[in-house]
Design an enzyme around this catalytic site. Structure first.
Site, mmCIF file in Angstrom:
data_model
loop_
_atom_site.group_PDB
_atom_site.id
_atom_site.type_symbol
_atom_site.label_atom_id
_atom_site.label_comp_id
_atom_site.label_asym_id
_atom_site.label_seq_id
_atom_site.Cartn_x
_atom_site.Cartn_y
_atom_site.Cartn_z
ATOM 1 N N ASP A 441 0.864 -1.178 0.000
ATOM 2 C CA ASP A 441 0.000 0.000 0.000
ATOM 3 C C ASP A 441 0.903 1.231 0.000
ATOM 4 O O ASP A 441 2.107 1.131 0.266
ATOM 5 C CB ASP A 441 -0.880 -0.041 1.253
ATOM 6 N N GLU A 553 -8.637 15.065 8.112
ATOM 7 C CA GLU A 553 -9.623 15.980 8.695
ATOM 8 C C GLU A 553 -8.980 16.906 9.716
ATOM 9 O O GLU A 553 -9.250 18.103 9.754
ATOM 10 C CB GLU A 553 -10.748 15.181 9.348
ATOM 11 N N LYS A 624 -17.208 18.534 0.757
ATOM 12 C CA LYS A 624 -15.809 18.310 0.384
ATOM 13 C C LYS A 624 -15.679 16.842 -0.006
ATOM 14 O O LYS A 624 -16.319 15.958 0.570
ATOM 15 C CB LYS A 624 -14.857 18.653 1.526
ATOM 16 N N ARG A 658 -2.079 14.985 -1.719
ATOM 17 C CA ARG A 658 -3.437 14.430 -1.674
ATOM 18 C C ARG A 658 -4.426 15.588 -1.800
ATOM 19 O O ARG A 658 -4.325 16.572 -1.057
ATOM 20 C CB ARG A 658 -3.673 13.679 -0.366
ATOM 21 N N ASP A 740 -4.662 6.208 -4.886
ATOM 22 C CA ASP A 740 -4.389 7.574 -5.333
ATOM 23 C C ASP A 740 -4.443 7.693 -6.854
ATOM 24 O O ASP A 740 -4.422 6.703 -7.582
ATOM 25 C CB ASP A 740 -3.016 8.021 -4.840
ATOM 26 N N ARG A 849 -5.713 3.897 -8.220
ATOM 27 C CA ARG A 849 -7.168 3.930 -8.100
ATOM 28 C C ARG A 849 -7.773 2.532 -7.956
ATOM 29 O O ARG A 849 -8.772 2.208 -8.576
ATOM 30 C CB ARG A 849 -7.779 4.622 -9.322
ATOM 31 N N LYS A 855 -6.896 -5.180 -4.953
ATOM 32 C CA LYS A 855 -5.602 -5.460 -4.340
ATOM 33 C C LYS A 855 -5.438 -6.958 -4.074
ATOM 34 O O LYS A 855 -4.388 -7.549 -4.354
ATOM 35 C CB LYS A 855 -5.449 -4.683 -3.025
ATOM 36 N N ASN A 878 -8.467 -1.267 4.602
ATOM 37 C CA ASN A 878 -8.624 -1.571 3.183
ATOM 38 C C ASN A 878 -7.509 -2.469 2.656
ATOM 39 O O ASN A 878 -7.560 -2.912 1.502
ATOM 40 C CB ASN A 878 -8.676 -0.275 2.369
#
Length: 1239
Positions: A441, A553, A624, A658, A740, A849, A855, A878
Site C-alpha cells: 500500500d 480531517e 468536500k 493528496r 491515489d 485507483r 488489491k 482496506n
C-alpha cells in the site's frame, strides 16, 4: 476495573481479521417488518402493566428494556463469553484428533499398534515412547494456551458493572447481564455488552468513547443519545423507562446499526450513533446509562472474533513431499526384504528348525504368507526412517525464533511510537526468506500518514510556496537546481501538527485584499464546519487539540484555525467558530453554526457534506470530497475556474499531494423542509437504510458551486528509498497498489526509487481520447467494450515491446503502471494471462485507483498464476484482504488503526524494517530450517539403513540390530538437542553482511538449500555412512573377543555400531554449522555423553520382564578391549571423510564466498571508537553497554551474536535494559492513554 481486566479485554477484543462491513445491518433487516403500535405501555405514577411478548419477525429482534420477565420467553443468550478451544470433556479426544491429523503422527500410531502384535521384531516401547513424548509435548502446549484463554475469559466474565435493581445501582458480574437490563458505565470503564445509549452526565446527551480495542484508533468518537431519553440519568428516573427496541438481528458489522425505539407509542429511529459496542471504553464523561441490546457471543465484537486464515509455508509443503519420499523409500526397503524372505526361507536350513509345526511367518510351505507377514514386520523395524520428533523440533525452533529474535530485534524497534516488531504467527518464519514479490500500500506504508496542509487553490488562484520532497527529487532528476529563496520561504512556513503552509497573501487576514475575498471566506468556513472533528482541552488556539477520525480531517481543521477561522467547541447541534478579520481587519467574533444534517463520508460516496444554518438564518450545504465526485455535481457555468482548478489539481497530484475539492450551495427554506422530510424517512427506515440515505443525499448534493481545492502532503517514511533499492538488489520485485491518482502514484514511485529516468514505463490508463469519446456518448455497453479492447491491445503490444527490450537492453528496468478501471478489465479471465505475463517481465508495477478487492485479486494472480512467494504489506482496513491473500502478510502499526495488524502474520512499525525482517531474519530462518530438515532426513536414513544392511545377514527374518531402548531414544535424546541449537543459532553471515550483500537473498528465492539435489546429496552420504557403520564394525569384530576370551556377539557389535552412529551424526552436524558457539559444543558433547551415561546404567541392570538381558554388561566388555576405542576413532573419520571433501572443495554457495572474503576482518564493533562513558547521556550509555555485551566468536565472521535478538539474553545478565518481550501492538494506544493520565 483493574489493569489486569483492561489488558484481558484488549486481548479478547483484538481479534478482528478484516473489513467488517459484510454483515451489515441493511442486509439483515426484515423485508416484511411491521411495527407494533398497540403494545401496552407504562401507566402513570409508577404503575406498570405486564406485557406479553409478541412473535417476532425472522430478521427482527425485539427487546423490552428494564423488563426481564418479558424477555425471558425469547431465550436470549447470556453475557458470559468463552474463547477456549477445549473443555474438560473434549480436551483429550479433540486434542488427540488434532494431533493425528498430521500424517506422521498417524503413521506412528499405526506402527505402535503393529509393534504390539506377534509379528513385530521390536518391543512396543520402541515406538510407543517416542510417540507418547511427542503427543505429550504437543498436548501440554495446547493445554497451556487454552488455560491462558480460560483465565482471560474468567477475568472478563467476572468483571463488575452497575445494573439497575429497583431504584438503585447494584454491582453485578458481567456474566450475569441479560438483554434488556439497564446499566451504568463510569468514566474509563468498558462497555460489557452492546448497549443502547440512553443518557449521559454530559449536556445534550453526548458521550465520548475510545474504540482502540476494536480498530486501534485512539481518536475519540462522539455518541449522542436520543433526546427522548436524556432524562434517564438517575436510578429513580431510569427505573421508569420501559421502552421497546426493534432492531436488526445480531451481525458482525461494526459500523452499521438499524432499529427503532418505541416509547409511549412514539417510534424514534436508531442509528450507530446510539450504539455503544462491547470492548469500547468511556472517556471524558462521568458516567452514562444504557440498555443492553446484544450480549455475549451475539455482540458485534464477538461475532467479529475470527482467526487469520491458516497459512502453511512453502517449505512445510515441500516437507510433506519429502515425507512421502521417505514413505516410498520405506516401502521399497520393506518390499525388498519381504521378497528376500520369501525366497530365502527353506527347509534345507535345518539348523533353523523350519520342519514340522512353525509360525506362519517362517513356514516354508506358504511363502506368500511369509512374504506378507515379513512386510509388516519390516515396516515396524524400519519405522525410524520417518523422524517422529521433526515436527515438534521445528515448532519449538520457530517459536523461539519469533519470540526471542524477531520480537526483540532492536533494529526493528521504532522508538518514536515505542513499537517493536511482533511475530503474530510462528508458521511462516522461513517464508520470509523466500519472498519474490512484495505488494505494498502507499499511504501509511510507504508514506507516514501524518498529513500536513501544504497548498490550496481558492477561486482559481493557487496559494502555498512550499516544495515537496517529490518536487525536489523531480528537479534533481531533471538537473534543475532549486532556488535557495524557495527553500527559505518553505522554511518560514507556520509549522504545527497538520499545518505546514506559508503564503503571505492569505495569512493573518491578508486574504481580505485578494481579488476573491468572498471565495476565501467560504473556503475557510467550509474547512471549519464540514467535518466530524472533536475539540479537546482549553479553548485557545495554542492549547486545543483535535480528535479526528482521520489525519486529513485534523489537518484541514488546523488549517482553518491558522487562517483565522478557529473551531473550538462542538455540541450535538452546534459548531462554534471564532472568526477573525471577517467584518474588518482585527475583528474577532464567535459565531454559532447550527448543524442540521450530516451526510457522512464513506468509500462509496467519497464525499462529506453538512447542512448548516447561519445566525442570520441562511441555509448552506458545504461539501468536500474527491475531485471526480465533486466535479460531477457542480452547477453549469464558471468554466474558466473549473478548468484552472483542474490544472491546479493536476499540479498538486504531480507533486505527490493528496487533494480534495470544496464546494457549497445555498438552500431555500422550502427546499430544505421538503428534502429534510425525505431524509428523516430514510433515516427511520429499517430496510436498506444506507441505500436510501445515499439516494436522498443525491437530491441535495447537486448544483454545487466550486470554492477551491486543498493539497495535503503525506511525506515518505524514513529510509523507504534505500530499503526498496536494497530489496530490489536482493531480487525482490515490488508492486505498489494504491487508491491515489496516477500522477501521485507515479511521483511516489520516483521518490521511492521504484522507477527512474532510465526506466521504460508501460502506462495503461482509462484517460485516453477513445475512452473519453465513448463516455461522452454515454452508452455503458460501448464504454465497457472500448475500455476492454484498449486494455487488450495495450497488454499485447507492451508484452511484445517488453520482451524485445529484455533481449536488446537486458539491463534496462521496466515498469507497468495501470489504473483501477483498466485493471478491472485486465483481470478478466480472457486477459489475466496477458496481464500476468507482462507484469512478471517488469521489475516494478504500480496500480492506481484500485479497490481493496482488486488489491487482493492482483496478489492472488501472482500467488496462484505465477506460483511465486508473495508478501503484502499495508496499514489500513482496506489492506486486510490483500494481506490475507498473500503467502505472508505484514501489518504496519501506524495511524489507520490496527485492523491490518490484526489480520497480519507479522507487524512492524516502519516499511524500512522489511530489510531486517527479510534479509536477516528471513534468510537465517530459511537457512536454519532447511539445515534442520535435511539433517533429520540424513540422521534417520543413516540409522535405518544400518538396520537394512543387517537384514541381509539374517535371512530377511526381521531380526533387529539395535536394542529397543537405543532405538527409542535415538531421536528423542541422543540426537535431539544439537539440531535445535543449530536451528536457533546457526548463521552463515552476520546481519550487517546480509544487508551489505543483499544478493545473498536470491539463494532463498531459488530455494537453493532445499532442492531435491541437496536432499539427494545428504541421502548419498547417509547411504555411504550406513555401509561404513555396519560393514566396518561387523567385519572388524568378526575375530574380536573380550577380555574373557569370548568372541563378540550381536549386541556387542550393535552397541559398538550405535556408538559410532551417535558420535558421527553429532559431529556431522558440527561440520554443517556456519557459526559455532558454546551452545553447539555443549549440545553435541552433551548428547554423546548422554549416550554413554545411559548405556553404562542400562547395561548394569537387568529385570525379568523385558529384553534387557540382550545388552547386560555389554559396554563394560567392549570398553575392556582396545578394539572398541580404535573403532570409535577410525569409523567416524572414515564415515565423515567424504563429507569433508564435498564441503571443502565442491560447489561453494554464495554465502561461503562472502565468508572467505571477510573471514579475517575484525569484529565490526571493535572498529568503532567508543566514547568515555562518563560523558554519555542515559541513552548513549545504554547503547554503549549493549555494544560491550559478550559475544561468541564465529569461525567465519568473527561475531555470531551481533544480532539484537541474541543480545537480549546477554543483556539480562549484565543488567542492561534491552526489551525481552514485544508489546502487543493492539495495546499500544491504551498504554499511551494510561501514561498520559499518570503524567
Amino acid at each position: 476495573m483493574s489493569a489486569r481486566i483492561k489488558d484481558m479485554l484488549r486481548v479478547a477484543t483484538a481479534r478482528l481479521g478484516g473489513e467488517q462491513a459484510g454483515g451489515g445491518g441493511a442486509s439483515s433487516s426484515s423485508s416484511g417488518f411491521a411495527r407494533r403500535e398497540s403494545t401496552a405501555r407504562l401507566g402513570g405514577a409508577g404503575t406498570s402493566f405486564r406485557r406479553q411478548p409478541q412473535p417476532m419477525a425472522p430478521n427482527v429482534r425485539t427487546v423490552y428494556c428494564n423488563d426481564r420477565e418479558a424477555n425471558a420467553p425469547v431465550g436470549y443468550k447470556g453475557n458470559s463469553v468463552s474463547t477456549t478451544k477445549y473443555s474438560i470433556l473434549t480436551f483429550l479426544p479433540k486434542g488427540l484428533f488434532e494431533q493425528f491429523r498430521r500424517v506422521a503422527n498417524l503413521y506412528f500410531l499405526m506402527i505402535s499398534i503393529l509393534s504390539t502384535t506377534p509379528i513385530s521384531p521390536v518391543h512396543p516401547v520402541t515406538n510407543v515412547v517416542p510417540l507418547s513424548l511427542v503427543l505429550l509435548v504437543s498436548l501440554i502446549k495446547e493445554a497451556f494456551e487454552d488455560w491462558k484463554r480460560f483465565q482471560n475469559d474468567m477475568s472478563i466474565n467476572n468483571a463488575h458493572v452497575d445494573i439497575l435493581q429497583g431504584q438503585r445501582w447494584e454491582s453485578t458480574p458481567w456474566k450475569r447481564l441479560q438483554v434488556g437490563d439497564i446499566v451504568r458505565i463510569k468514566k474509563d470503564g468498558y462497555f460489557p455488552a452492546d448497549l443502547l445509549f440512553l443518557s449521559s452526565t454530559n449536556p445534550d446527551g453526548v458521550c465520548y468513547i475510545e474504540t482502540a480495542n476494536l480498530d486501534g484508533e485512539t481518536n475519540l468518537k462522539i455518541r449522542k443519545a436520543l433526546e427522548r431519553t436524556w432524562d434517564f440519568v438517575t436510578p429513580e428516573k431510569a427505573s421508569g423507562f420501559k421502552g421497546e427496541v426493534q432492531c436488526e438481528q445480531p451481525n458482525n458489522s461494526l459500523y452499521t446499526f438499524t432499529g427503532n425505539l418505541i416509547v409511549d407509542k412514539q417510534t424514534i429511529p436508531l442509528s450507530p450513533n446510539q450504539l455503544l459496542l462491547r470492548g469500547c471504553s468511556l472517556r471524558n464523561t462521568e458516567y452514562i446509562v444504557g440498555a443492553v441490546i446484544f450480549t455475549g457471543h451475539e455482540t458485534k465484537v464477538m461475532m467479529n472474533s475470527m482467526n487469520v486464515p491458516s497459512k502453511r509455508s512453502t517449505l512445510e509443503k515441500k516437507l510433506d513431499k519429502l515425507i512421502l519420499a521417505l514413505f516410498a523409500t520405506l516401502f521399497s526397503m520393506c518390499v525388498i526384504g519381504a521378497i528376500g524372505s520369501g525366497v530365502f526361507i527353506n527347509e534345507k536350513y535345518f539348523y533353523l528348525g523350519l520342519r514340522g509345526r512353525v509360525e506362519d511367518q517362517f513356514n516354508p510351505k506358504n511363502r506368500f504368507v511369509v512374504t506378507i507377514l515379513t512386510m509388516f514386520t519390516l515396516i515396524t523395524l524400519y519405522s525410524t526412517i520417518i523422524p517422529i520428533s521433526l515436527y515438534v523440533s521445528i515448532e519449538m525452533i520457530k517459536f523461539i525464533q519469533c519470540t526471542q529474535f524477531i520480537n526483540n530485534d532492536l533494529h526493528m524497534y521504532h522508538a518514536e511510537s515505542d513499537t517493536p516488531a511482533l511475530a503474530r504467527t510462528s508458521n511462516l518464519n522461513e517464508e520470509l526468506g523466500q519472498v519474490e514479490y512484495i505488494f505494498s500500500d502507499k499511504t501509511g506504508t510507504l508514506t507516514r500518514n501524518l498529513m500536513e496542509f501544504f497548498k490550496c487553490s481558492i477561486g482559481g488562484e493557487m496559494y502555498g510556496t512550499g516544495i515537496t520532497e517529490i518536487e525536489k527529487g523531480g528537479a534533481e532528476r531533471a538537473g534543475i537546481r532549486i532556488d535557495d529563496d524557495e527553500g527559505k520561504r518553505s522554511a518560514s512556513a507556520v509549522h504545527e501538527k497538520g499545518f505546514n503552509f506559508y503564503d503571505a497573501r492569505i495569512m493573518r487576514g491578508a486574504w481580505r485584499n485578494e481579488p476573491n475575498p468572498e471565495a476565501c471566506k467560504e473556503f475557510f468556513r467550509c474547512l471549519a464546519i464540514c467535518h466530524t472533528v472533536l475539540p479537546e482541552g482549553e479553548e485557545t488556539p495554542e492549547k486545543i487539540t483535535y480528535q479526528a477520525a482521520s489525519p486529513d480531517e485534523a489537518a484541514l481543521v488546523a488549517a482553518a484555525k491558522n487562517f483565522g477561522f478557529f473551531f473550538y467547541r462542538r455540541t450535538p447541534t452546534t459548531v462554534m467558530v471564532r472568526e477573525s478579520h471577517v467584518e474588518r481587519m482585527g475583528s474577532i467574533q464567535d459565531v454559532p453554526y447550527e448543524i442540521l444534517n450530516v451526510l457522512e463520508f464513506n468509500s462509496t460516496r467519497k464525499r462529506q457534506s453538512v447542512v448548516c444554518r447561519f445566525p442570520n438564518g441562511r441555509l448552506v450545504l458545504y461539501c468536500k470530497g474527491a475531485d471526480n465526485v465533486v466535479y460531477e455535481r457542480l452547477a453549469d457555468g464558471n468554466h474558466d475556474m473549473k478548468k484552472t482548478s483542474r490544472e491546479h489539481l493536476e499540479q498538486f497530484g504531480s507533486a505527490g499531494l493528496r487533494t480534495l475539492c470544496l464546494a457549497y450551495r445555498d438552500i431555500s427554506r422550502e427546499q430544505y423542509e421538503i428534502w429534510n422530510e425525505k431524509f428523516v424517512q430514510a433515516k427511520s427506515s429499517l430496510r436498506d437504510r444506507d441505500k436510501k440515505l445515499d439516494e436522498v443525499a443525491e437530491l441535495i448534493e447537486k448544483d454545487l458551486i466550486l470554492i477551491g481545492c486543498t493539497a495535503i502532503e503525506d511525506k515518505l517514511q524514513e529510509g523507504v528509498p534505500t530499503c526498496i533499492e536494497t530489496l530490489s538488489a536482493a531480487g525482490i520485485k515490488i508492486w505498489v497498489l494504491t487508491g491515489d491518482k496516477m500522477e501521485t502514484a507515479i511521483n511516489i514511485a520516483y521518490a521511492c526509487s521504484l522507477v527512474n529516468n532510465d526506466t521504460k514505463q508501460f502506462i495503461i490508463s482509462s484517460e485516453t481520447d477513445a475512452i473519453r469519446e465513448a463516455e461522452d456518448r454515454g452508452d455503458p455497453v460501448e464504454i465497457a467494450r472500448v475500455i476492454k479492447d484498449s486494455v487488450k491491445q495495450s497488454l499485447k503490444s507492451f508484452h511484445e515491446e517488453a520482451r524485445h527490450s529484455l533481449i536488446s537492453t537486458p539491463e534496462r528496468k521496466l515498469a507497468l503502471i495501470i489504473d483501477g478501471r483498466c485493471l478491472m478489465y485486465a483481470l478478466d479471465p480472457t486477459l489475466r494471462v496477458d496481464l500476468l505475463g507482462l507484469s512478471l517481465i517488469c521489475h516494478s508495477v504500480v496500480c492506481c485507483r484500485v479497490s481493496p478487492l482488486q488489491k487482493a485479486q492482483v496478489t492472488s494472480l501472482v500467488k496462484k498464476g505465477a506460483r511465486k512467494i508473495t508478501l503484502s504489506i499495508g496499514d489500513g482496513a482496506n489492506d486486510v484482504s490483500m494481506i490475507q491473500a498473500a503467502h505472508v502478510g505484514i501489518g504496519i502499526s501506524g495511524q489507520e488503526g490496527m485492523q491490518a495488524v490484526m489480520a497480519s502474520d507479522f507487524a512492524i512499525a516502519q516499511f524500512r524494517f522489511l530489510t531486517d525482517l527479510l534479509l536477516v531474519h528471513g534468510r537465517w530462518s530459511y537457512l536454519r530450517l532447511c539445515k534442520v530438515i535435511t539433517y533429520f532426513f540424513y540422521k534417520n536414513l543413516t540409522f535405518t539403513l544400518t538396520q537394512f544392511w543387517f537384514t541381509f545377514q539374517t535371512g530377511f527374518s526381521g531380526q533387529r540390530f539395535y536394542d529397543d531402548w537405543n532405538q527409542s531414544l535415538y531421536n528423542v535424546i541422543f540426537t535431539a538437542l544439537p539440531v535445535i541449537i543449530v536451528g536457533l543459532f546457526d548463521k552463515d553471515v552476520s546481519a550487517s553482511l546480509s544487508k551489505r550483500y543483499p544478493q545473498l537473498y536470491k539463494e532463498g528465492i531459488r530455494n537453493s538449500f532445499f532442492k531435491w539435489r541437496v536432499i539427494a546429496v545428504w541421502g548419498f552420504f547417509a547411504f555411504y555412512q550406513s555401509i561404513v557403520f555396519f560393514y566396518f564394525t561387523a567385519s572388524a569384530s568378526r575375530h574380536g573377543h573380550g577380555s574373557s576370551g569370548k568372541i563378540l556377539g550381536l549386541w556387542d557389535v550393535s552397541t559398538m555400531a550405535f556408538s559410532c552412529v551417535v558420535v558421527t551424526v553429532n559431529l556431522r552436524l558440527l561440520m554443517a554449522c556456519n557459526s559455532i558457539t558454546r551452545w553447539h559444543y555443549i549440545s553435541v558433547a552433551g548428547s554423546i555423553v548422554a549416550w554413554f551415561v545411559f548405556i553404562f546404567i542400562y547395561s548394569a541392570i537387568m529385570t525379568s520382564f523385558d529384553r534387557q538381558e540382550n545388552v547386560y554388561f555389554v559396554i563394560y566388555v567392549l570398553m575392556s578391549t582396545f578394539f572398541f576405542y580404535l573403532t570409535l576413532l577410525l569409523v567416524p573419520i572414515i564415515a565423515l571423510f567424504g563429507d569433508f571433501l564435498y564441503l571443502s572443495w565442491l560447489f561453494p554457495y554464495d554465502y561461503q564466498i562472502i565468508q572467505e572474503q571477510h573471514r579475517d576482518e575484525p569484529h565490526e564493533y571493535s572498529r568503532v571508537q567508543l566514547p568515555e562513558t562518563s560523558h554519555l547521556n542515559p541513552e548513549e550509555a545504554r547503547s554503549y553497554m549493549i555494544s560491550m555485551l559478550p559475544r561468541e566468536s564465529s569461525k567465519h565472521t568473527g561475531f555470531a551474536f551481533d544480532s539484537p535478538g541474541y543480545e537480549s539474553f546477554f543483556a539480562s545478565q549484565q543488567g542492561v535494559g534491552v526489551p525481552h518481550k514485544a508489546w502487543d501492538v493492539a495495546r499500544r494506544a491504551s498504554m499511551k492513554q494510561q501514561r498520559a493520565g499518570k503524567s
